[in-house]
Scaffold this motif. Structure first.
Motif, PDB file in Angstrom:
ATOM      1  N   UNK A  51     -12.522  18.171  -2.065  1.00  0.00           N
ATOM      2  CA  UNK A  51     -11.946  17.450  -0.856  1.00  0.00           C
ATOM      3  C   UNK A  51     -11.354  16.308  -1.382  1.00  0.00           C
ATOM      4  N   UNK A  52     -11.784  15.732  -2.348  1.00  0.00           N
ATOM      5  CA  UNK A  52     -10.958  14.183  -2.598  1.00  0.00           C
ATOM      6  C   UNK A  52      -9.629  14.668  -3.093  1.00  0.00           C
ATOM      7  N   UNK A  53      -9.407  15.654  -4.000  1.00  0.00           N
ATOM      8  CA  UNK A  53      -8.038  16.078  -4.254  1.00  0.00           C
ATOM      9  C   UNK A  53      -7.364  16.618  -3.127  1.00  0.00           C
ATOM     10  N   UNK A  54      -8.162  17.243  -2.339  1.00  0.00           N
ATOM     11  CA  UNK A  54      -7.020  17.836  -1.009  1.00  0.00           C
ATOM     12  C   UNK A  54      -6.755  16.676  -0.134  1.00  0.00           C
ATOM     13  N   UNK A  55      -7.328  15.622  -0.076  1.00  0.00           N
ATOM     14  CA  UNK A  55      -7.250  14.446   0.676  1.00  0.00           C
ATOM     15  C   UNK A  55      -5.776  13.512   0.138  1.00  0.00           C
ATOM     16  N   UNK A  56      -5.985  13.217  -1.180  1.00  0.00           N
ATOM     17  CA  UNK A  56      -4.933  12.910  -1.969  1.00  0.00           C
ATOM     18  C   UNK A  56      -3.553  13.521  -1.845  1.00  0.00           C
ATOM     19  N   UNK A  57      -3.782  14.968  -1.766  1.00  0.00           N
ATOM     20  CA  UNK A  57      -2.406  15.689  -1.815  1.00  0.00           C
ATOM     21  C   UNK A  57      -1.875  15.583  -0.428  1.00  0.00           C
ATOM     22  N   UNK A  58      -2.721  15.845   0.727  1.00  0.00           N
ATOM     23  CA  UNK A  58      -2.277  15.724   2.075  1.00  0.00           C
ATOM     24  C   UNK A  58      -1.382  14.444   2.310  1.00  0.00           C
ATOM     25  N   UNK A  59      -2.382  13.301   1.943  1.00  0.00           N
ATOM     26  CA  UNK A  59      -1.577  11.967   2.152  1.00  0.00           C
ATOM     27  C   UNK A  59      -0.240  11.736   1.307  1.00  0.00           C
ATOM     28  N   UNK A  60      -0.298  12.271   0.169  1.00  0.00           N
ATOM     29  CA  UNK A  60       1.052  12.013  -0.726  1.00  0.00           C
ATOM     30  C   UNK A  60       1.969  12.812  -0.145  1.00  0.00           C
ATOM     31  N   UNK A  61       1.840  14.277   0.159  1.00  0.00           N
ATOM     32  CA  UNK A  61       3.049  14.948   0.311  1.00  0.00           C
ATOM     33  C   UNK A  61       3.368  14.697   1.834  1.00  0.00           C
ATOM     34  N   UNK A  62       2.348  14.516   2.571  1.00  0.00           N
ATOM     35  CA  UNK A  62       2.642  14.115   4.185  1.00  0.00           C
ATOM     36  C   UNK A  62       3.571  12.875   4.227  1.00  0.00           C
ATOM     37  N   UNK A  63       3.323  11.899   3.415  1.00  0.00           N
ATOM     38  CA  UNK A  63       4.023  10.692   3.498  1.00  0.00           C
ATOM     39  C   UNK A  63       5.362  10.736   2.877  1.00  0.00           C
ATOM     40  N   UNK A  64       5.400  11.680   1.902  1.00  0.00           N
ATOM     41  CA  UNK A  64       6.931  11.843   1.324  1.00  0.00           C
ATOM     42  C   UNK A  64       7.819  12.507   2.259  1.00  0.00           C
ATOM     43  N   UNK A  65       7.207  13.563   2.943  1.00  0.00           N
ATOM     44  CA  UNK A  65       7.892  14.260   4.137  1.00  0.00           C
ATOM     45  C   UNK A  65       8.075  13.188   5.351  1.00  0.00           C
ATOM     46  N   UNK A  66       7.246  12.069   5.655  1.00  0.00           N
ATOM     47  CA  UNK A  66       7.573  10.984   6.637  1.00  0.00           C
ATOM     48  C   UNK A  66       8.723  10.144   6.387  1.00  0.00           C
ATOM     49  N   UNK A  67       8.739  10.015   4.949  1.00  0.00           N
ATOM     50  CA  UNK A  67       9.775   9.137   4.697  1.00  0.00           C
ATOM     51  C   UNK A  67      11.118   9.684   4.922  1.00  0.00           C
ATOM     52  N   UNK A  68      11.559  10.938   4.536  1.00  0.00           N
ATOM     53  CA  UNK A  68      12.642  11.722   4.791  1.00  0.00           C
ATOM     54  C   UNK A  68      13.011  11.757   6.114  1.00  0.00           C
ATOM     55  N   UNK A  69      12.009  11.894   6.946  1.00  0.00           N
ATOM     56  CA  UNK A  69      12.062  12.082   8.467  1.00  0.00           C
ATOM     57  C   UNK A  69      12.149  10.704   9.079  1.00  0.00           C
ATOM     58  N   UNK A  70      11.975   9.632   8.328  1.00  0.00           N
ATOM     59  CA  UNK A  70      11.959   8.193   8.855  1.00  0.00           C
ATOM     60  C   UNK A  70      10.780   8.091   9.933  1.00  0.00           C
ATOM     61  N   UNK A  71       9.850   8.610   9.523  1.00  0.00           N
ATOM     62  CA  UNK A  71       8.426   8.786  10.414  1.00  0.00           C
ATOM     63  C   UNK A  71       7.626   7.626  10.106  1.00  0.00           C
ATOM     64  N   UNK A  72       7.994   6.811   9.155  1.00  0.00           N
ATOM     65  CA  UNK A  72       7.190   5.605   8.866  1.00  0.00           C
ATOM     66  C   UNK A  72       7.247   4.554   9.710  1.00  0.00           C
ATOM     67  N   UNK A  73       5.895   3.705   9.461  1.00  0.00           N
ATOM     68  CA  UNK A  73       5.762   2.580  10.498  1.00  0.00           C
ATOM     69  C   UNK A  73       6.904   1.531  10.556  1.00  0.00           C
ATOM     70  N   UNK A  74       7.447   1.384  11.730  1.00  0.00           N
ATOM     71  CA  UNK A  74       8.332   0.471  11.772  1.00  0.00           C
ATOM     72  C   UNK A  74       8.250  -0.837  12.850  1.00  0.00           C
ATOM     73  N   UNK A  75       8.942  -1.573  13.083  1.00  0.00           N
ATOM     74  CA  UNK A  75       9.153  -2.651  14.242  1.00  0.00           C
ATOM     75  C   UNK A  75      10.375  -2.461  14.909  1.00  0.00           C
ATOM     76  N   UNK A  76      10.375  -1.103  15.418  1.00  0.00           N
ATOM     77  CA  UNK A  76      11.881  -0.487  16.100  1.00  0.00           C
ATOM     78  C   UNK A  76      12.153  -1.619  17.251  1.00  0.00           C
ATOM     79  N   UNK A  77      11.144  -2.111  18.090  1.00  0.00           N
ATOM     80  CA  UNK A  77      11.414  -2.681  19.205  1.00  0.00           C
ATOM     81  C   UNK A  77      11.898  -4.056  18.868  1.00  0.00           C
ATOM     82  N   UNK A  78      11.490  -4.731  17.544  1.00  0.00           N
ATOM     83  CA  UNK A  78      12.001  -5.830  17.212  1.00  0.00           C
ATOM     84  C   UNK A  78      13.454  -5.743  16.642  1.00  0.00           C
TER      85      UNK A  78
END
Length: 164
Positions: A51-78
């Protein structure tokens, strides 16, 4: 540039597939572990480590895709209240900082993998360094995606989502 966009779109899609498969596998492994523990009073010793290996993989691969799609946290309103030129440089700063963070992921992941290469994951018998492979791969993906996003920013175009 078109070759980088095509490569990154494919890599981002594959990272999303891997994250999705790992997430589904995590569900199966955790449910199996719970049923075995509470239903049959026979907890498998390897469930937590898998489970720990899978959690690490979900977080890392999901985060990398989120970066390309500009889905990371931001202060867009500002940022939207700022002049267009300042907005542009804020976007550049975000990509540069994301890329720098990715380089630290790569270097830290390599350092941790090298420092744990002689040990094994308890109950699995796999090298401990395996835990850091998703971190290193995701770091490389994020660097590639940040380069693509920076080039697109300076060319005045938008990067298409991977799943179109």
């Amino acid at each position: 540039m078109p070759w980088l966009t095509a490569l990154n779109a494919r890599l981002s899609r594959w990272a999303l597939y891997i994250a999705s498969i790992c997430l589904a596998s995590l569900l199966v492994v955790v449910v199996y572990g719970v049923v075995m523990r509470y239903g049959f009073n026979d907890a498998p010793p390897y469930v937590e480590q898998v489970a720990l290996l899978l959690v690490i993989s979900v977080a890392m691969f999901g985060a990398s895709t989120g970066v390309r799609e500009s889905g990371h946290i931001g202060l867009d309103s500002l940022v939207r209240t700022l002049p267009p030129k300042v907005q542009f440089w804020c976007k550049v700063a975000v990509e540069v900082l994301s890329g720098a963070f990715a380089v630290s992921l790569i270097l830290g992941g390599i350092e941790m993998a090298l420092s744990t290469r002689g040990t094994t994951i308890p109950t699995l018998g796999l090298p401990e360094a395996l835990r850091y492979l998703p971190v290193i791969i995701a770091g490389v993906l994020i660097v590639l995606f940040c380069i693509e996003l920076l080039i697109a920013l300076f060319q005045g175009r938008k990067v298409e989502a991977s799943w179109h």
